[in-house]
Scaffold this motif. Structure first.
Motif, mmCIF file in Angstrom:
data_model
loop_
_atom_site.group_PDB
_atom_site.id
_atom_site.type_symbol
_atom_site.label_atom_id
_atom_site.label_comp_id
_atom_site.label_asym_id
_atom_site.label_seq_id
_atom_site.Cartn_x
_atom_site.Cartn_y
_atom_site.Cartn_z
ATOM 1 N N ALA A 95 -1.815 21.619 13.647
ATOM 2 C CA ALA A 95 -3.136 22.534 13.324
ATOM 3 C C ALA A 95 -2.800 23.382 11.850
ATOM 4 N N THR A 96 -1.105 24.077 12.465
ATOM 5 C CA THR A 96 -0.854 24.782 11.435
ATOM 6 C C THR A 96 -0.521 24.133 10.270
ATOM 7 N N LEU A 97 -0.259 22.586 10.010
ATOM 8 C CA LEU A 97 0.567 22.472 8.804
ATOM 9 C C LEU A 97 -0.621 22.108 7.988
ATOM 10 N N GLU A 98 -1.660 21.401 8.985
ATOM 11 C CA GLU A 98 -2.740 20.599 8.226
ATOM 12 C C GLU A 98 -3.676 22.200 7.343
ATOM 13 N N ALA A 99 -4.121 23.095 7.890
ATOM 14 C CA ALA A 99 -4.185 24.352 7.836
ATOM 15 C C ALA A 99 -3.322 24.726 6.551
ATOM 16 N N ALA A 100 -2.163 24.533 6.277
ATOM 17 C CA ALA A 100 -1.243 25.802 5.216
ATOM 18 C C ALA A 100 -1.840 24.230 3.815
ATOM 19 N N GLU A 101 -1.721 22.891 4.298
ATOM 20 C CA GLU A 101 -2.195 21.745 3.172
ATOM 21 C C GLU A 101 -3.192 22.321 2.732
ATOM 22 N N ARG A 102 -4.460 22.276 3.713
ATOM 23 C CA ARG A 102 -6.039 22.204 2.993
ATOM 24 C C ARG A 102 -6.209 23.562 2.833
ATOM 25 N N TYR A 103 -5.201 24.417 2.445
ATOM 26 C CA TYR A 103 -5.513 26.155 1.494
ATOM 27 C C TYR A 103 -4.496 26.068 1.016
ATOM 28 N N HIS A 104 -4.055 25.218 1.111
ATOM 29 C CA HIS A 104 -2.423 25.021 -0.416
ATOM 30 C C HIS A 104 -2.108 26.340 -0.093
ATOM 31 N N PHE A 105 -1.069 26.440 1.179
ATOM 32 C CA PHE A 105 -0.286 27.957 1.111
ATOM 33 C C PHE A 105 0.800 27.464 1.769
ATOM 34 N N PRO A 106 1.502 27.905 0.488
ATOM 35 C CA PRO A 106 3.269 27.195 1.367
ATOM 36 C C PRO A 106 3.290 27.634 2.822
ATOM 37 N N CYS A 107 4.569 26.544 3.503
ATOM 38 C CA CYS A 107 4.944 26.675 4.603
ATOM 39 C C CYS A 107 6.307 27.436 4.836
ATOM 40 N N ASP A 108 7.070 27.653 3.966
ATOM 41 C CA ASP A 108 8.517 28.143 3.894
ATOM 42 C C ASP A 108 7.565 30.254 3.363
ATOM 43 N N HIS A 109 6.230 30.154 3.134
ATOM 44 C CA HIS A 109 5.819 31.548 2.927
ATOM 45 C C HIS A 109 5.509 31.934 4.668
ATOM 46 N N ASN A 112 1.775 36.405 14.404
ATOM 47 C CA ASN A 112 1.736 36.212 15.937
ATOM 48 C C ASN A 112 1.463 35.125 16.620
ATOM 49 N N PHE A 113 2.077 34.587 17.019
ATOM 50 C CA PHE A 113 2.387 33.374 18.451
ATOM 51 C C PHE A 113 2.480 33.417 19.336
ATOM 52 N N LEU A 114 1.917 32.447 20.615
ATOM 53 C CA LEU A 114 2.213 32.709 21.998
ATOM 54 C C LEU A 114 3.084 31.483 22.501
ATOM 55 N N PRO A 115 3.815 32.062 22.304
ATOM 56 C CA PRO A 115 5.049 30.831 23.346
ATOM 57 C C PRO A 115 4.166 29.794 24.551
ATOM 58 N N ASN A 116 3.287 30.955 25.237
ATOM 59 C CA ASN A 116 3.545 29.954 26.387
ATOM 60 C C ASN A 116 1.716 29.473 25.719
ATOM 61 N N ALA A 117 1.394 29.544 25.205
ATOM 62 C CA ALA A 117 0.013 28.250 24.206
ATOM 63 C C ALA A 117 0.150 26.817 23.624
ATOM 64 N N VAL A 118 1.757 27.017 23.494
ATOM 65 C CA VAL A 118 2.531 26.128 22.686
ATOM 66 C C VAL A 118 2.809 24.607 23.712
ATOM 67 N N TYR A 119 2.375 23.948 24.200
ATOM 68 C CA TYR A 119 2.412 22.394 25.117
ATOM 69 C C TYR A 119 3.664 22.182 24.664
ATOM 70 N N GLU A 120 3.815 21.391 23.154
ATOM 71 C CA GLU A 120 4.645 20.457 22.526
ATOM 72 C C GLU A 120 4.409 21.142 21.101
ATOM 73 N N PRO A 121 5.295 21.762 20.618
ATOM 74 C CA PRO A 121 5.904 22.004 20.363
ATOM 75 C C PRO A 121 5.629 21.261 18.808
ATOM 76 N N LYS A 122 6.118 20.116 18.610
ATOM 77 C CA LYS A 122 6.341 19.045 17.187
ATOM 78 C C LYS A 122 4.824 18.539 17.126
ATOM 79 N N SER A 123 4.082 18.712 18.502
ATOM 80 C CA SER A 123 2.308 18.449 17.931
ATOM 81 C C SER A 123 1.676 19.709 17.679
ATOM 82 N N CYS A 124 1.540 21.257 18.555
ATOM 83 C CA CYS A 124 1.000 21.742 18.327
ATOM 84 C C CYS A 124 1.304 22.672 16.911
ATOM 85 N N ILE A 125 2.130 22.034 16.101
ATOM 86 C CA ILE A 125 2.238 22.979 14.563
ATOM 87 C C ILE A 125 1.624 21.620 14.024
#
Length: 258
Positions: A109-123, A94-107
């Motif tokens: 940390a999510t991309l970095e976490a997916a890479e760090r924990y080897h979890f596929p983004c398409d999942h 679940n995400f809070l749209p009102n907590a996303v200032y700028e979609p490209k920048s705010c995503i």
């Protein structure tokens, strides 16, 4: 990298140098099942306290000042735990749209976490609840567009519970909608709810959108929904959420052909 570092890494100027959250939390996982295949389609990550406290106790501590940190920390915690538990299907966050200032920048940390924990983004499936007011619909549309571009699936949660209804579906075509449990409760004995759900399901099928019926608690509810053609389900009938665990899934026998 710590969670607090990941929360601000690469973010815009509004996101840097923010204090850590004043409270801690973890996640419980509840399966979303494909009843036809008798497999788990995805696990939804649900906020819980460290001692198993319910979501309300945690969410009541979220303020305007810490909303961004909380939203980012939830994503990272969900991905970290899903990787630790060896989740190989979808992960719904679940995400809070009102907590996303700028979609490209705010995503980032999510991309970095997916890479760090080897979890596929398409999942990863990002859910936004229909019952949360969205001050700027165009902003939500930009978030959905960016998330799809990054390979994530998008979903509207609690569909039918909020104010926007079909207008939200008309403006943003997600990959999934989740029917609110209020529409599902006792649907086997309620012709009005059956008609509404059938109408929504017909519309989504025309648009190529998957439907998840959430809050399913009885075999009778399941049977009616199966006869409509719905195959994805979530609810206590299959499993209750388990804190930092993947619960055992129960696949009940129903009669979809009656």
């Amino acid at each position: 990298m710590s969670d607090s570092e990941a929360q601000t890494a690469g973010g815009c100027s509004r996101c840097r140098d923010l204090p850590s959250l004043p409270f801690e939390f973890t996640m419980a996982f509840q399966p979303i099942v494909d009843i036809e295949q008798r497999t788990v389609f995805a696990y939804e990550a649900l906020v819980r306290g460290l001692k198993g406290e319910g979501a309300f106790e945690i969410l009541s501590q979220v303020t305007e000042e810490n909303r961004y940190q909380f939203d980012q920390a939830c994503r990272i915690k969900a991905i970290e735990l899903a990787a630790r538990l060896k989740v190989t299907c979808g992960l719904s966050i679940n995400f809070l749209p009102n907590a996303v200032y700028e979609p490209k920048s705010c995503i980032k940390a999510t991309l970095e976490a997916a890479e760090r924990y080897h979890f596929p983004c398409d999942h990863i499936i990002f859910e936004v609840t229909e019952s949360e007011p969205v001050g700027d619909p165009a902003h939500l549309g930009a978030i959905f567009k960016e998330y799809r571009a990054q390979g994530f699936t998008t979903a509207i949660d609690d569909f039918g519970a909020g104010h926007a209804g079909l207008n939200l579906l008309a403006d943003f075509q997600p990959g999934i909608i989740k029917l609110d449990m209020a529409l599902i409760r006792d649907i086997d004995s309620n012709k009005i709810r059956q008609s509404i759900v059938e109408g929504v399901f017909h519309t989504t099928r025309e648009l190529g959108i998957d439907v998840i019926a959430e809050g399913v608690e009885t075999v009778a509810e399941l049977g009616v929904l199966q006869r409509m053609g719905i195959r994805l389900f979530q609810g206590y009938l299959f499993a209750r959420p388990a804190v930092e665990q993947l619960p055992e899934v129960h696949y009940p026998n129903s009669s979809p052909t009656e």
